[in-house]
Design a protein around this motif. Structure first.
Motif, PDB file in Angstrom:
ATOM      1  N   ARG A   1       0.833  -1.201   0.000  1.00  0.00           N
ATOM      2  CA  ARG A   1       0.000   0.000   0.000  1.00  0.00           C
ATOM      3  C   ARG A   1       0.868   1.252   0.000  1.00  0.00           C
ATOM      4  N   TYR A   2       1.934   1.181   0.816  1.00  0.00           N
ATOM      5  CA  TYR A   2       2.825   2.355   0.867  1.00  0.00           C
ATOM      6  C   TYR A   2       3.534   2.566  -0.456  1.00  0.00           C
ATOM      7  N   ALA A   3       3.991   1.455  -1.041  1.00  0.00           N
ATOM      8  CA  ALA A   3       4.699   1.550  -2.316  1.00  0.00           C
ATOM      9  C   ALA A   3       3.785   2.167  -3.361  1.00  0.00           C
ATOM     10  N   GLU A   4       2.521   1.741  -3.306  1.00  0.00           N
ATOM     11  CA  GLU A   4       1.553   2.258  -4.282  1.00  0.00           C
ATOM     12  C   GLU A   4       1.321   3.756  -4.080  1.00  0.00           C
ATOM     13  N   LEU A   5       1.226   4.108  -2.800  1.00  0.00           N
ATOM     14  CA  LEU A   5       1.039   5.518  -2.458  1.00  0.00           C
ATOM     15  C   LEU A   5       2.187   6.341  -3.020  1.00  0.00           C
ATOM     16  N   MET A   6       3.415   5.853  -2.738  1.00  0.00           N
ATOM     17  CA  MET A   6       4.613   6.545  -3.207  1.00  0.00           C
ATOM     18  C   MET A   6       4.591   6.684  -4.724  1.00  0.00           C
ATOM     19  N   ASP A   7       4.196   5.609  -5.394  1.00  0.00           N
ATOM     20  CA  ASP A   7       4.226   5.612  -6.863  1.00  0.00           C
ATOM     21  C   ASP A   7       3.273   6.635  -7.462  1.00  0.00           C
ATOM     22  N   HIS A   8       2.184   6.941  -6.730  1.00  0.00           N
ATOM     23  CA  HIS A   8       1.182   7.814  -7.323  1.00  0.00           C
ATOM     24  C   HIS A   8       1.134   9.223  -6.772  1.00  0.00           C
ATOM     25  N   LEU A   9       1.950   9.486  -5.754  1.00  0.00           N
ATOM     26  CA  LEU A   9       1.957  10.843  -5.191  1.00  0.00           C
ATOM     27  C   LEU A   9       2.415  11.854  -6.246  1.00  0.00           C
ATOM     28  N   PRO A  10       1.700  12.965  -6.346  1.00  0.00           N
ATOM     29  CA  PRO A  10       2.093  13.961  -7.368  1.00  0.00           C
ATOM     30  C   PRO A  10       3.224  14.873  -6.899  1.00  0.00           C
ATOM     31  N   VAL A  11       3.977  14.451  -5.885  1.00  0.00           N
ATOM     32  CA  VAL A  11       5.192  15.177  -5.499  1.00  0.00           C
ATOM     33  C   VAL A  11       6.361  14.214  -5.545  1.00  0.00           C
ATOM     34  N   GLY A  12       7.533  14.788  -5.763  1.00  0.00           N
ATOM     35  CA  GLY A  12       8.719  13.938  -5.784  1.00  0.00           C
ATOM     36  C   GLY A  12       9.083  13.535  -4.366  1.00  0.00           C
ATOM     37  N   VAL A  13       9.253  12.233  -4.179  1.00  0.00           N
ATOM     38  CA  VAL A  13       9.636  11.741  -2.859  1.00  0.00           C
ATOM     39  C   VAL A  13      10.982  11.056  -3.016  1.00  0.00           C
ATOM     40  N   TYR A  14      11.887  11.353  -2.130  1.00  0.00           N
ATOM     41  CA  TYR A  14      13.221  10.767  -2.295  1.00  0.00           C
ATOM     42  C   TYR A  14      13.851  10.433  -0.956  1.00  0.00           C
ATOM     43  N   ARG A  15      14.909   9.638  -1.077  1.00  0.00           N
ATOM     44  CA  ARG A  15      15.823   9.413   0.052  1.00  0.00           C
ATOM     45  C   ARG A  15      17.204   9.500  -0.546  1.00  0.00           C
ATOM     46  N   ASN A  16      18.032  10.364   0.024  1.00  0.00           N
ATOM     47  CA  ASN A  16      19.406  10.429  -0.486  1.00  0.00           C
ATOM     48  C   ASN A  16      20.388  10.633   0.648  1.00  0.00           C
ATOM     49  N   THR A  17      21.651  10.682   0.298  1.00  0.00           N
ATOM     50  CA  THR A  17      22.669  10.843   1.338  1.00  0.00           C
ATOM     51  C   THR A  17      23.283  12.225   1.204  1.00  0.00           C
TER      52      THR A  17
ATOM     53  N   ASN B   1      10.654   8.306  -6.138  1.00  0.00           N
ATOM     54  CA  ASN B   1       9.353   7.854  -6.659  1.00  0.00           C
ATOM     55  C   ASN B   1       9.242   8.274  -8.123  1.00  0.00           C
ATOM     56  N   PRO B   2       8.287   7.738  -8.851  1.00  0.00           N
ATOM     57  CA  PRO B   2       8.175   8.028 -10.304  1.00  0.00           C
ATOM     58  C   PRO B   2       8.032   9.527 -10.589  1.00  0.00           C
ATOM     59  N   GLU B   3       7.363  10.247  -9.708  1.00  0.00           N
ATOM     60  CA  GLU B   3       7.187  11.672  -9.932  1.00  0.00           C
ATOM     61  C   GLU B   3       8.550  12.355  -9.959  1.00  0.00           C
TER      62      GLU B   3
ATOM     63  N   LEU C   1      24.072   8.622   7.944  1.00  0.00           N
ATOM     64  CA  LEU C   1      23.058   9.673   7.798  1.00  0.00           C
ATOM     65  C   LEU C   1      22.414   9.594   6.423  1.00  0.00           C
ATOM     66  N   TYR C   2      21.099   9.804   6.396  1.00  0.00           N
ATOM     67  CA  TYR C   2      20.438   9.941   5.094  1.00  0.00           C
ATOM     68  C   TYR C   2      19.300  10.933   5.220  1.00  0.00           C
ATOM     69  N   ILE C   3      18.817  11.327   4.087  1.00  0.00           N
ATOM     70  CA  ILE C   3      17.787  12.366   4.076  1.00  0.00           C
ATOM     71  C   ILE C   3      16.545  11.832   3.387  1.00  0.00           C
ATOM     72  N   ASP C   4      15.382  12.037   4.039  1.00  0.00           N
ATOM     73  CA  ASP C   4      14.099  11.734   3.388  1.00  0.00           C
ATOM     74  C   ASP C   4      13.415  13.062   3.083  1.00  0.00           C
ATOM     75  N   GLY C   5      12.925  13.172   1.882  1.00  0.00           N
ATOM     76  CA  GLY C   5      12.294  14.468   1.578  1.00  0.00           C
ATOM     77  C   GLY C   5      11.269  14.400   0.479  1.00  0.00           C
ATOM     78  N   VAL C   6      10.502  15.458   0.419  1.00  0.00           N
ATOM     79  CA  VAL C   6       9.607  15.627  -0.731  1.00  0.00           C
ATOM     80  C   VAL C   6      10.016  16.917  -1.431  1.00  0.00           C
ATOM     81  N   ILE C   7       9.859  16.872  -2.715  1.00  0.00           N
ATOM     82  CA  ILE C   7      10.301  18.013  -3.506  1.00  0.00           C
ATOM     83  C   ILE C   7       9.213  18.377  -4.511  1.00  0.00           C
ATOM     84  N   ALA C   8       8.900  19.646  -4.565  1.00  0.00           N
ATOM     85  CA  ALA C   8       7.859  20.097  -5.503  1.00  0.00           C
ATOM     86  C   ALA C   8       8.471  21.058  -6.514  1.00  0.00           C
TER      87      ALA C   8
END
Ligand SMILES: Nc1ncnc2c1ncn2[C@@H]1O[C@H](COP(=O)(O)OP(=O)(O)OP(=O)(O)O)[C@@H](O)[C@H]1O
Ligand SMILES: [Mg+2]
Lengths: 438, 126
Positions: free
Chosen positions: A7-23, A34-36, A108-115
């Protein structure tokens, strides 16, 4: 994947914002996207994006440094604006919300959303520009409005002046027509009086008084007519160089009797040496006498009449006339004359009217209301200025300014004033006699 | 007073004025006065009376004073008789401003009192 994970993966795949995890750091890379996000950076695939350095997406890698320092210090960033570019080089403005995390291994890593806020920012900038533009044009509009209002006021003022002048002229013209008609009957009365006077029996007692009264009345009527005509006839000025102090002195002499009768103290405050002025002395004497008489009549119970003269320098305050000289720095020399009394002054609401022809608060026979109208006319003809106001310590203050003839300070000799024919005068008709003598 | 009376012709359409002026002048027994109220007859009257001085009103119906003066000046017998204009249409100040002359001829402004008028007449008849 568990049901939840799916369910979470699906949510991530369809969110209209960029979701990422980076270092973090210069060599930081994407761990998740995510695809966005993939689409936002125009990557061919998720793998391509994960394969590149995060720094490569920055227009200015310095911004990345700032971003990392901030998130390392605070543990998160909110609405952080970044200038980024896609893998194909297209620039975009992004807004990032991100949180710093630490994995089990302590990394350390960073979780974020980007618009992508490029459009929004552009619209905002456009809006700001439009607003500024609007403010500017509003300002321009306001100042135009102000100018319009000012010129409307000016126009109104000019119009008022014109109406005033027109009314003044028509009153004066009308009055002049009547005045001429009145002169002939007056002539007959005066001739009759002369005849009666010459034929009075000796010891005629009352008769002589009656004849004298009729003569006075006729002279007074004539003086009024003279004043009316003064207003209407395009008066020719006989201007000569003159010393204003001498003109003041002569005028004071002519009202000496009234001043004494009213127990008014006359104070002279005359500047020792005035530059000459180009005036018609007879007419300026008439001006001064009118002002003196007004003051004296206002102080019937005694008071103080002050006449002062002084030299003033000013920038072009008076319309220029050919005869004037410009001093240093475009300044002109003026001779200022001030007549002050400590009578009751003039009620504020009457002040605008005092120069109107026939405006008078005095009883019939005492005032015609032409005194100040004549004064104004003569001052105008001289291209001088006059200012009448209530004094700060009560009374009336009349200030006049005449353009000085030349910048020299020597006193010029005053040409002989026209010979005055003086007759025995009774107080009530003093002014008439003064005018008569002209 | 001088011996012979001075002959003065007054031309003015105002009857009461000419009558009073005549009375005033003649009682001082220096003058012999003839009055004319119809300006059109002024020339004929002047020829008959042979005045030494003419007082001439400016504004008169039928014939203005200026025209009467022109007639008088055109007559060889009257050309040298001084003319003094009398008029209500001019101010004393203006008269004195131009030395009492308008168009080369002397003026007296109405209303005038006898004292002043006599002074002017004496000056011209001296
Ligand atoms: N010095 C003064 N003190 C008080 N009131 C004054 C003074 N000067 C003028 N006024 C007021 O202004 C009015 C107009 O003055 P103005 O000289 O024009 O006419 P007048 O004095 O009434 O009559 P006229 O001058 O024709 O004899 C006066 O009636 C008076 O009310
Ligand atoms: Mg007055």
């Amino acid at each position: 994947m568990t049901e939840v994970e799916k369910r979470y993966a699906e949510l991530m795949d369809h969110l209209p914002v960029g979701v990422y995890r980076n270092t973090p750091g210069d060599e930081g890379r994407f761990l998740e996207a995510n695809p966005e996000l993939v689409a936002m950076f125009e990557a061919e695939s998720r793998e391509q994006l994960l394969g590149c350095r995060v720094n490569d997406l920055y227009v200015d890698p310095g911004q990345r440094k700032v971003f990392c320092e901030k998130i390392l210090r605070h543990g998160f960033v909110r609405e952080h604006e970044l200038e980024l570019k896609t893998l194909k080089g297209r620039r975009l403005l992004a807004e990032v919300n991100a949180t710093l995390k630490r994995d089990k291994g302590g990394e350390l890593y960073i979780d974020g959303v980007i618009a992508d806020v490029t459009e929004r920012k552009r619209a905002e900038a456009d809006l700001r520009r439009a607003c500024a533009e609007l403010a500017r044009s509003q300002k321009a509009l306001k100042s135009t409005m102000r100018q319009l209002l000012a010129s409307r006021d000016q126009l109104e003022q000019a119009q008022l002046g014109l109406i005033q002048a027109a009314r003044f002229e028509s009153v004066a013209t009308l009055a002049a027509g009547v005045a001429h008609e009145v002169k002939n009957p007056l002539q007959i009365i005066l001739m009759g009086v002369d005849y009666l006077d010459a034929n009075l029996p000796p010891e005629s007692g009352d008769l002589a008084g009656v004849v004298g009264d009729i003569r006075e009345a006729a002279r007074r009527a004539n003086a009024i007519i003279r004043e009316i005509l003064e207003l209407s006839v395009a008066a020719r000025l006989d201007r000569r160089e003159a010393d204003m102090n001498a003109v003041v002195e002569r005028s004071l002499t002519l009202v000496h009797y009234e001043a004494q009768a009213a127990r008014v103290q006359v104070v002279r405050d005359l500047a020792p040496s005035l530059p000459p002025v180009l005036i018609d002395t007879v007419k300026i004497e008439q001006v001064l006498i009118n002002l003196f008489l007004n003051s004296l009549q206002a102080m019937a119970q005694g008071g103080r009449l002050t006449v002062s003269t002084r030299v003033e320098r000013a920038r072009d305050a008076v319309r220029s006339n050919g005869a004037s000289t410009v001093g240093e720095g475009g300044e002109h020399q003026f001779v200022a004359v001030e007549v002050r009394d400590n009578g009751p002054g003039i009620p504020r609401e009457l002040l605008p009217k005092v120069f109107d022809p026939f405006f008078s608060t005095k009883p019939v026979g005492v005032g015609t209301g032409l005194g100040l109208a004549v004064v104004r006319k003569i001052i105008d003809l001289h291209e001088a200025t006059i200012d009448l106001a209530n004094g700060a310590e009560g009374g009336v203050r009349v200030a006049m300014r005449f353009r000085a003839r030349s910048p020299t300070t020597s006193v010029m000799p005053v040409p002989d004033a026209p010979k005055r024919q003086r007759t025995a005068i009774r107080p009530a008709s003093r002014k008439a006699a003064i005018l008569e003598a002209r | 007073m001088k011996g012979a009376k001075k002959r003065v012709l007054i031309v003015d359409d105002e009857v009461s004025f000419t009558r009073l002026l005549k009375l005033n002048l003649e009682q001082s027994d220096g003058y012999e006065v003839q009055t004319v109220n119809a300006p059109l007859t002024a020339l004929a009257e002047a020829r008959r009376f042979q005045p030494e001085l003419i007082l001439l009103d400016v504004m008169m119906p039928d014939l203005p004073g200026g025209d009467v003066a022109a007639q008088l000046l055109a007559d060889p017998a009257l050309r040298h008789v001084p003319i003094i204009f009398l008029t209500a249409a001019i101010k004393k100040a203006e008269v004195s401003a131009c030395g009492g002359l308008v168009g080369g001829l002397p003026f007296v402004a109405k209303p005038v009192e006898m004292k002043e008028l006599r002074r002017v007449l004496d000056a011209y008849l001296a």
